[in-house]
Motif scaffolding. Structure first.
Motif, PDB file in Angstrom:
ATOM      1  N   ALA A 103      -1.255   1.446  -2.006  1.00 32.73           N
ATOM      2  CA  ALA A 103      -0.555   2.725  -1.859  1.00 32.73           C
ATOM      3  C   ALA A 103       0.815   2.635  -1.216  1.00 32.73           C
ATOM      4  O   ALA A 103       1.534   3.637  -1.188  1.00 32.73           O
ATOM      5  CB  ALA A 103      -1.427   3.675  -1.027  1.00 32.73           C
ATOM      6  N   ASN A 104       1.223   1.463  -0.750  1.00 24.03           N
ATOM      7  CA  ASN A 104       2.484   1.388  -0.004  1.00 24.03           C
ATOM      8  C   ASN A 104       3.699   1.742  -0.843  1.00 24.03           C
ATOM      9  O   ASN A 104       4.741   2.131  -0.311  1.00 24.03           O
ATOM     10  CB  ASN A 104       2.657  -0.006   0.598  1.00 24.03           C
ATOM     11  CG  ASN A 104       1.804  -0.229   1.827  1.00 24.03           C
ATOM     12  OD1 ASN A 104       1.016   0.643   2.204  1.00 24.03           O
ATOM     13  ND2 ASN A 104       1.921  -1.387   2.450  1.00 24.03           N
ATOM     14  N   PHE A 105       3.601   1.633  -2.160  1.00 26.47           N
ATOM     15  CA  PHE A 105       4.734   1.997  -3.005  1.00 26.47           C
ATOM     16  C   PHE A 105       5.116   3.459  -2.827  1.00 26.47           C
ATOM     17  O   PHE A 105       6.248   3.860  -3.137  1.00 26.47           O
ATOM     18  CB  PHE A 105       4.415   1.724  -4.484  1.00 26.47           C
ATOM     19  CG  PHE A 105       3.492   2.723  -5.122  1.00 26.47           C
ATOM     20  CD1 PHE A 105       3.981   3.886  -5.705  1.00 26.47           C
ATOM     21  CD2 PHE A 105       2.124   2.521  -5.121  1.00 26.47           C
ATOM     22  CE1 PHE A 105       3.119   4.807  -6.292  1.00 26.47           C
ATOM     23  CE2 PHE A 105       1.259   3.426  -5.705  1.00 26.47           C
ATOM     24  CZ  PHE A 105       1.757   4.583  -6.291  1.00 26.47           C
ATOM     25  N   GLY A 106       4.185   4.281  -2.335  1.00 25.34           N
ATOM     26  CA  GLY A 106       4.452   5.701  -2.168  1.00 25.34           C
ATOM     27  C   GLY A 106       5.534   6.013  -1.160  1.00 25.34           C
ATOM     28  O   GLY A 106       6.019   7.154  -1.106  1.00 25.34           O
ATOM     29  N   ILE A 107       5.947   5.034  -0.368  1.00 28.23           N
ATOM     30  CA  ILE A 107       7.056   5.260   0.554  1.00 28.23           C
ATOM     31  C   ILE A 107       8.358   5.470  -0.230  1.00 28.23           C
ATOM     32  O   ILE A 107       9.266   6.162   0.220  1.00 28.23           O
ATOM     33  CB  ILE A 107       7.197   4.060   1.513  1.00 28.23           C
ATOM     34  CG1 ILE A 107       5.885   3.839   2.283  1.00 28.23           C
ATOM     35  CG2 ILE A 107       8.346   4.273   2.495  1.00 28.23           C
ATOM     36  CD1 ILE A 107       5.409   5.044   3.078  1.00 28.23           C
TER      37      ILE A 107
ATOM     38  N   ILE B 119       1.031   8.046  -0.716  1.00 24.59           N
ATOM     39  CA  ILE B 119       1.642   8.355  -2.012  1.00 24.59           C
ATOM     40  C   ILE B 119       1.978   9.832  -2.145  1.00 24.59           C
ATOM     41  O   ILE B 119       2.984  10.193  -2.752  1.00 24.59           O
ATOM     42  CB  ILE B 119       0.710   7.936  -3.167  1.00 24.59           C
ATOM     43  CG1 ILE B 119       0.373   6.442  -3.082  1.00 24.59           C
ATOM     44  CG2 ILE B 119       1.354   8.237  -4.523  1.00 24.59           C
ATOM     45  CD1 ILE B 119      -0.665   5.993  -4.100  1.00 24.59           C
ATOM     46  N   TRP B 120       1.150  10.694  -1.574  1.00 28.08           N
ATOM     47  CA  TRP B 120       1.277  12.124  -1.862  1.00 28.08           C
ATOM     48  C   TRP B 120       1.766  12.975  -0.699  1.00 28.08           C
ATOM     49  O   TRP B 120       2.345  14.033  -0.915  1.00 28.08           O
ATOM     50  CB  TRP B 120      -0.065  12.676  -2.364  1.00 28.08           C
ATOM     51  CG  TRP B 120      -0.505  11.988  -3.614  1.00 28.08           C
ATOM     52  CD1 TRP B 120       0.282  11.556  -4.648  1.00 28.08           C
ATOM     53  CD2 TRP B 120      -1.840  11.628  -3.974  1.00 28.08           C
ATOM     54  NE1 TRP B 120      -0.475  10.961  -5.620  1.00 28.08           N
ATOM     55  CE2 TRP B 120      -1.779  10.990  -5.238  1.00 28.08           C
ATOM     56  CE3 TRP B 120      -3.088  11.784  -3.359  1.00 28.08           C
ATOM     57  CZ2 TRP B 120      -2.920  10.510  -5.882  1.00 28.08           C
ATOM     58  CZ3 TRP B 120      -4.216  11.310  -4.008  1.00 28.08           C
ATOM     59  CH2 TRP B 120      -4.126  10.674  -5.258  1.00 28.08           C
ATOM     60  N   GLN B 121       1.535  12.569   0.519  1.00 28.24           N
ATOM     61  CA  GLN B 121       1.985  13.398   1.642  1.00 28.24           C
ATOM     62  C   GLN B 121       3.506  13.375   1.783  1.00 28.24           C
ATOM     63  O   GLN B 121       4.155  12.383   1.491  1.00 28.24           O
ATOM     64  CB  GLN B 121       1.350  12.915   2.949  1.00 28.24           C
ATOM     65  CG  GLN B 121      -0.088  13.303   3.137  1.00 28.24           C
ATOM     66  CD  GLN B 121      -0.587  13.076   4.557  1.00 28.24           C
ATOM     67  OE1 GLN B 121      -1.696  13.457   4.873  1.00 28.24           O
ATOM     68  NE2 GLN B 121       0.207  12.477   5.420  1.00 28.24           N
ATOM     69  N   VAL B 122       4.062  14.473   2.237  1.00 28.58           N
ATOM     70  CA  VAL B 122       5.472  14.560   2.616  1.00 28.58           C
ATOM     71  C   VAL B 122       5.543  15.125   4.020  1.00 28.58           C
ATOM     72  O   VAL B 122       5.124  16.264   4.249  1.00 28.58           O
ATOM     73  CB  VAL B 122       6.269  15.454   1.633  1.00 28.58           C
ATOM     74  CG1 VAL B 122       7.700  15.660   2.133  1.00 28.58           C
ATOM     75  CG2 VAL B 122       6.270  14.842   0.233  1.00 28.58           C
ATOM     76  N   PRO B 123       6.035  14.310   4.980  1.00 27.93           N
ATOM     77  CA  PRO B 123       6.392  12.903   4.817  1.00 27.93           C
ATOM     78  C   PRO B 123       5.138  12.028   4.784  1.00 27.93           C
ATOM     79  O   PRO B 123       4.072  12.460   5.242  1.00 27.93           O
ATOM     80  CB  PRO B 123       7.232  12.625   6.067  1.00 27.93           C
ATOM     81  CG  PRO B 123       6.646  13.527   7.108  1.00 27.93           C
ATOM     82  CD  PRO B 123       6.275  14.785   6.368  1.00 27.93           C
ATOM     83  N   PRO B 124       5.247  10.787   4.287  1.00 28.43           N
ATOM     84  CA  PRO B 124       4.087   9.902   4.291  1.00 28.43           C
ATOM     85  C   PRO B 124       3.764   9.404   5.693  1.00 28.43           C
ATOM     86  O   PRO B 124       4.609   9.458   6.596  1.00 28.43           O
ATOM     87  CB  PRO B 124       4.530   8.743   3.388  1.00 28.43           C
ATOM     88  CG  PRO B 124       6.026   8.736   3.500  1.00 28.43           C
ATOM     89  CD  PRO B 124       6.425  10.178   3.661  1.00 28.43           C
TER      90      PRO B 124
ATOM     91  N   GLY C 249      -5.377   6.097   1.482  1.00 32.41           N
ATOM     92  CA  GLY C 249      -4.052   5.554   1.225  1.00 32.41           C
ATOM     93  C   GLY C 249      -3.266   6.396   0.239  1.00 32.41           C
ATOM     94  O   GLY C 249      -2.062   6.619   0.407  1.00 32.41           O
ATOM     95  N   ALA C 250      -3.951   6.872  -0.803  1.00 29.49           N
ATOM     96  CA  ALA C 250      -3.264   7.688  -1.800  1.00 29.49           C
ATOM     97  C   ALA C 250      -2.755   8.989  -1.191  1.00 29.49           C
ATOM     98  O   ALA C 250      -1.606   9.384  -1.395  1.00 29.49           O
ATOM     99  CB  ALA C 250      -4.196   7.974  -2.972  1.00 29.49           C
ATOM    100  N   VAL C 251      -3.619   9.666  -0.423  1.00 31.49           N
ATOM    101  CA  VAL C 251      -3.211  10.926   0.199  1.00 31.49           C
ATOM    102  C   VAL C 251      -2.132  10.681   1.246  1.00 31.49           C
ATOM    103  O   VAL C 251      -1.089  11.355   1.272  1.00 31.49           O
ATOM    104  CB  VAL C 251      -4.423  11.641   0.827  1.00 31.49           C
ATOM    105  CG1 VAL C 251      -3.975  12.846   1.656  1.00 31.49           C
ATOM    106  CG2 VAL C 251      -5.410  12.081  -0.252  1.00 31.49           C
ATOM    107  N   GLY C 252      -2.361   9.697   2.111  1.00 30.50           N
ATOM    108  CA  GLY C 252      -1.473   9.491   3.247  1.00 30.50           C
ATOM    109  C   GLY C 252      -0.134   8.879   2.895  1.00 30.50           C
ATOM    110  O   GLY C 252       0.886   9.212   3.527  1.00 30.50           O
TER     111      GLY C 252
END
Length: 563
Positions: free
Chosen positions: A160-164, A374-379, A369-372
């Protein structure tokens, strides 16, 4: 670098044989013509011949027949093209990104293109074979002669780190598919001297979500959409699964093992109670619940499952367990009691290892990981993120607020870039003659089949009460997530989809086989020993239900009719 603008969004709260409806033609809608075959005359020189903006072809390899085997069958000779699009360095996390892909182009081409939507959080270029169902299908698109593409959806590392990176989020959500589609069609034209006559998009799980997103964002690009167990409201479903983990933790006997809150024995107790009330509703007592809707009216958890008067011993559920299970099956809620994801059908497939994995392991390993990130703003901060702590102690209200939020860096919320756009309105797809087939396991533990049913009902309502002339939905009784469970889960939905798109043969049902001992492709350990290992059943187009005819071999699909 070209970026795709986001339109408005309106989210919703043995080989199987094909049974084709009589008549077969949808005369009120355009009839698309059939694809014509072509031949790939060369391969290795395509690395220098294929040219498309912002695209690098890294290799073109001739693959001999039989080098690759899928579904127990040697794949014919083909050309493997690998490459990447839109390489860049992130201004946010400093990492390198690109949309990685591979295409497999058969020498004997059927004139069709298949976009393979992959699962999970993507992050790797899976072999481009093109599945015809969720798992262990009897064939694949490449074997059938399709040109197939697979991609990593814009990031090369699973997790999930790509979500940053905000652009990586958008590529994962919808932009990678939109970027790859014109490139792939151009490459096919270079390879064969003509572009694809017909194009298809398919996948299961997140691949099903990719397919529904493409149907709403790219309805002119594809002629057929094969949607499996779609996580089309994935951020909400993942948050609901985290809420489930927190609830199961309150009745678990071990803080390190959520499954002790609802053990295998206890889940089998509930499944057996469901069967006792629902198995015969379709006319056959066979360990399968075909009439899911009638079952929910017939079964009552509190009444039909014993309540423990003493210690839990597998023969009962405690009052606290019943409260937790009933609440979760009725749909996850926020702190004010408002439901934010679908309810779930009680079904026969609760006691499997696959069901348990999604409910008890996935919240910390996948969903958090996906919620925290990739999808949360801010992550959340990736360097200190702990999935177990986040899933068990995080505020559901905060998660819901953050997946709906935006800021100057993350300008689209997860409820925008992850979800299909107004999925009840498929008029652009419909009016050009394209078709959609959807399947979903009724014992899916991560994406509720009831959510898909609700979507399909909204699609019917938007089309005067009947969408069957362009979109059909096939519940798969007892199937867990994309495959597995006490079910008949081996089927080919791509062939009937092609026949519907190109010949006007509307599929009233598709025959599915169980994968018992000796199955040529892969054995499903969840198939009960009392079943014939090759049991078959018709998967009926909703709202019809497979019903026993009253005579004939109960193990054969021929003894059932869709009513």
């Amino acid at each position: 670098m070209k970026r795709i603008l986001h339109p408005g969004l309106l989210a919703l709260s043995a080989l199987p044989t094909l049974l084709v409806a009589c008549g077969g033609s949808d005369s009120a809608l355009p009839q698309l013509t059939a694809a014509s075959a072509g031949t790939l005359l060369s391969c290795t020189d395509l690395a220098s011949k294929i040219s498309f903006p912002n695209t690098t072809i890294t290799a073109a390899n001739a693959i001999a027949a039989g080098t690759l085997t899928v579904a127990g069958t040697p794949v014919p000779a083909h050309c493997q093209i690998t490459g990447k699009m839109n390489p860049r360095v992130s201004a946010v996390d400093g990492n390198n990104y690109a949309i990685g892909f591979e295409m497999r182009l058969p020498y004997a081409w059927n004139g069709r293109f298949f976009y393979q939507g992959n699962g999970g959080t993507d992050g790797s270029v899976v072999t481009a074979t093109g599945g015809v169902n969720g798992g262990s299908g009897p064939t694949n698109a490449l074997n059938m002669g399709f040109a197939v593409i697979s991609s990593d959806a814009g990031h090369s590392t699973p997790g999930a780190n790509f979500g940053i990176d905000p652009q990586a989020r958008l590529d994962y959500g919808y932009q990678a598919a939109a970027t790859l589609t014109p490139m792939a069609k151009s490459a096919i034209k270079t390879a064969y001297g003509k572009g694809p006559d017909r194009s298809y998009f398919g996948g299961c799980s997140n691949g099903g979500r990719h397919t529904m997103v493409a149907a709403t964002r790219e309805p002119e690009e594809y002629d057929g959409y094969l949607v499996g167990d779609p996580g089309f409201r994935l951020p909400l479903a993942a948050t609901a699964n985290i809420a489930g983990a927190q609830a199961y933790a309150t009745v678990a006997t071990s803080s390190a093992d959520l499954s002790t809150g609802f053990t295998t024995t206890e889940r089998a107790l509930v499944s057996n109670a469901v069967l006792a009330k629902c198995d015969a509703l379709d006319g056959a007592t066979d360990g399968m619940v075909q009439n899911t809707a009638a079952c929910q009216a017939a079964f009552n958890l509190d009444r039909d499952v014993p309540t423990c008067s003493g210690a839990r011993d597998g023969s009962c559920l405690s009052a606290a367990q019943k409260t937790v299970v009933a609440k979760l099956f009725s749909g996850a809620t926020n702190s004010s009691g408002s439901k934010f994801y679908s309810n779930w059908p009680f079904d026969a497939g609760l006691a499997t290892a696959g069901w348990a994995s999604w409910k008890f392991t996935s919240p910390a390993q996948r969903d958090a990981g996906a919620v925290g990130l990739i999808w949360q703003v801010p992550p959340e901060a990736a360097s200190t993120f702990n999935g177990t702590t986040f899933s068990l102690t995080g505020s559901i209200d905060d998660m819901l607020a953050k997946i709906a939020a935006t800021n100057s860096t993350y300008t689209e919320s997860a409820l925008s870039f992850m979800l299909p756009v107004n999925p009840s309105n498929l008029s652009r797809l419909r009016d050009r003659g394209a078709k959609m087939m959807v399947y979903h396991g009724t014992s899916d533990p991560i994406f509720s089949s009831n959510d898909t049913t609700t979507w399909y009902e909204s699609l019917r309502a938007a089309n005067g009460g009947n969408a069957s002339n362009f979109a059909r939905y096939y519940p798969v009784p007892g199937m867990n997530h994309c495959s597995g469970g006490p079910t008949a889960d081996q089927f080919d939905m791509l062939t009937p989809l092609v026949n519907w798109v190109e010949k006007g043969q509307a599929p009233d049902s598709v025959v599915a086989n169980a994968r018992g001992p000796g199955n040529a492709v892969a054995v499903n350990a969840d198939v009960p020993s009392s079943w014939s290992p090759s049991r078959s059943r018709p998967l009926c187009a909703y709202p019809k239900v497979a019903t026993y005819n009253g005579s004939g071999d109960v193990e054969s699909a021929a003894s059932f009719s869709c009513k």
